[in-house]
Enzyme design. Sequence first.
Site, PDB file in Angstrom:
ATOM      1  N   GLN A   1      23.804 -30.186  17.022  1.00 45.99           N
ATOM      2  CA  GLN A   1      24.274 -28.801  16.914  1.00 45.99           C
ATOM      3  C   GLN A   1      23.723 -27.913  18.030  1.00 45.99           C
ATOM      4  O   GLN A   1      23.897 -26.710  17.996  1.00 45.99           O
ATOM      5  CB  GLN A   1      23.965 -28.219  15.535  1.00 45.99           C
ATOM      6  CG  GLN A   1      22.504 -28.008  15.229  1.00 45.99           C
ATOM      7  CD  GLN A   1      22.298 -27.564  13.778  1.00 45.99           C
ATOM      8  OE1 GLN A   1      22.413 -28.366  12.861  1.00 45.99           O
ATOM      9  NE2 GLN A   1      22.010 -26.292  13.565  1.00 45.99           N
TER      10      GLN A   1
ATOM     11  N   GLY B   1      12.669 -16.535   4.633  1.00 47.41           N
ATOM     12  CA  GLY B   1      14.075 -16.764   4.259  1.00 47.41           C
ATOM     13  C   GLY B   1      14.240 -18.129   3.612  1.00 47.41           C
ATOM     14  O   GLY B   1      14.869 -18.264   2.548  1.00 47.41           O
ATOM     15  N   HIS B   2      13.645 -19.153   4.241  1.00 49.15           N
ATOM     16  CA  HIS B   2      13.698 -20.498   3.641  1.00 49.15           C
ATOM     17  C   HIS B   2      13.007 -20.494   2.276  1.00 49.15           C
ATOM     18  O   HIS B   2      13.479 -21.118   1.327  1.00 49.15           O
ATOM     19  CB  HIS B   2      12.987 -21.512   4.538  1.00 49.15           C
ATOM     20  CG  HIS B   2      13.624 -21.726   5.876  1.00 49.15           C
ATOM     21  ND1 HIS B   2      13.010 -21.375   7.050  1.00 49.15           N
ATOM     22  CD2 HIS B   2      14.824 -22.253   6.219  1.00 49.15           C
ATOM     23  CE1 HIS B   2      13.789 -21.694   8.071  1.00 49.15           C
ATOM     24  NE2 HIS B   2      14.907 -22.210   7.605  1.00 49.15           N
TER      25      HIS B   2
ATOM     26  N   MET C   1      14.761 -12.488   9.074  1.00 49.48           N
ATOM     27  CA  MET C   1      13.817 -13.582   9.369  1.00 49.48           C
ATOM     28  C   MET C   1      14.558 -14.768   9.974  1.00 49.48           C
ATOM     29  O   MET C   1      15.664 -15.105   9.555  1.00 49.48           O
ATOM     30  CB  MET C   1      13.102 -14.017   8.091  1.00 49.48           C
ATOM     31  CG  MET C   1      12.094 -12.994   7.648  1.00 49.48           C
ATOM     32  SD  MET C   1      11.025 -13.672   6.367  1.00 49.48           S
ATOM     33  CE  MET C   1      10.056 -12.220   5.992  1.00 49.48           C
TER      34      MET C   1
ATOM     35  N   VAL D   1      16.687 -12.351   4.088  1.00 52.88           N
ATOM     36  CA  VAL D   1      15.327 -11.828   3.896  1.00 52.88           C
ATOM     37  C   VAL D   1      14.898 -11.209   5.226  1.00 52.88           C
ATOM     38  O   VAL D   1      15.094 -11.799   6.292  1.00 52.88           O
ATOM     39  CB  VAL D   1      14.360 -12.954   3.470  1.00 52.88           C
ATOM     40  CG1 VAL D   1      12.950 -12.403   3.285  1.00 52.88           C
ATOM     41  CG2 VAL D   1      14.848 -13.600   2.182  1.00 52.88           C
TER      42      VAL D   1
ATOM     43  N   ARG E   1      13.618 -18.568  15.061  1.00 56.90           N
ATOM     44  CA  ARG E   1      13.675 -18.218  16.495  1.00 56.90           C
ATOM     45  C   ARG E   1      12.990 -16.887  16.803  1.00 56.90           C
ATOM     46  O   ARG E   1      12.768 -16.578  17.974  1.00 56.90           O
ATOM     47  CB  ARG E   1      15.128 -18.198  16.964  1.00 56.90           C
ATOM     48  CG  ARG E   1      15.731 -19.603  16.987  1.00 56.90           C
ATOM     49  CD  ARG E   1      17.130 -19.632  17.540  1.00 56.90           C
ATOM     50  NE  ARG E   1      17.544 -20.982  17.890  1.00 56.90           N
ATOM     51  CZ  ARG E   1      18.378 -21.725  17.159  1.00 56.90           C
ATOM     52  NH1 ARG E   1      18.884 -21.252  16.034  1.00 56.90           N
ATOM     53  NH2 ARG E   1      18.709 -22.946  17.561  1.00 56.90           N
TER      54      ARG E   1
HETATM   55  O1  PAF Z   1      20.851 -23.441   9.180  1.00 56.85           O
HETATM   56  C1  PAF Z   1      20.208 -24.418   9.622  1.00 56.85           C
HETATM   57  O2  PAF Z   1      18.984 -24.437   9.657  1.00 56.85           O
HETATM   58  C2  PAF Z   1      20.962 -25.633  10.129  1.00 56.85           C
HETATM   59  O3  PAF Z   1      22.148 -25.268  10.759  1.00 56.85           O
HETATM   60  C3  PAF Z   1      21.248 -26.674   9.022  1.00 56.85           C
HETATM   61  C4  PAF Z   1      22.145 -26.118   7.931  1.00 56.85           C
HETATM   62  C5  PAF Z   1      19.928 -27.135   8.414  1.00 56.85           C
HETATM   63  C6  PAF Z   1      21.944 -27.899   9.615  1.00 56.85           C
HETATM   64  O4  PAF Z   1      21.183 -28.503  10.604  1.00 56.85           O
END
Ligand code: PAF
Length: 285
Positions: A63, A38-39, A186, A178, A189
């Site tokens: 977060q 996905g990234h 994907m 993705v 985690r």
């Molecule tokens: O989606 C993520 O991986 C995170 O929430 C982000 C946008 C990198 C912020 O830490």
Amino acid sequence: MNIVVSRTVAELRGHLDLECDAGRTVGLVPTMGALHGGHASLVARAVARCDVVVTSIFINPRQFGAGEDLGSYPKMLDDDLELLASLGCRHAWIPSPGEMYPDGYCTRVEMDGLTDVLCGVSRPAHFGGVLTVVLKLFHQVKPDVAFFGQKDYQQSLLIRRMVQDLEVPVCIEVCPIVREPDGLAMSSRNRYLSPEERDQASVLNRALGVVEDAWRGGERDAARLMALGHLVAAESPLVRIDYLEIRDAETLTLREGEARVGDLVAVAAFVGQARLIDNRHFTES
Ligand code: PAF
């Protein structure tokens, strides 16, 4: 291509000011590392659209809530950098927590309403932490375009809203989900799942698919559509649904009565140590 790693804002700006002076457009892909397909699709899209791409890798403590996976979040920096370089990403921005939040740091972005539903219910402090770090990343990197994944639909909606409300000069592009061959979205985690949990986790995509098929077949009653999704998910005992809801895609208001074109069908579930999310939208049939 070699990738340039910056670990302080001063280093990052030193590199990026040169890119800006040369008139190059900058794309930003914010991540927490443990990169997956996905990234990779976000980076590939950024490389196609912008002259230079910066991928940030920062596990943002603000977060994560108490009892969440901050301490165990997967870290695989060498693999991440190799993947980024192979995709043509020019810069990796890897600040430490102390660089991002120096001593005395006390500012936080808050948003009303949109953060109180869906994932905001189970994770009350999550989106404030996301918006805070994303706004900081925008100021540090000054990207022309920033790329986010559709899997985190609520996150991308909130970021679009923040950019509009605070008039941040960046264009947001949201890229498609993705999936693994069995349909599981994907996610970093997914690595937490045992083989049995991994097998059952694909029910999330199947549940959304059944809801979508019913929509395409003419069912319009939102309550019945949601009930169908829950019924499918209940077939997998290792999957505990947090929510499976149909909501207006812009206001996130729970849909009552008739579902509409464009509505969001979103699901979140606890599977072993992982909390997984997925979604899709109703389109014209
Ligand atoms: O989606 C993520 O991986 C995170 O929430 C982000 C946008 C990198 C912020 O830490």
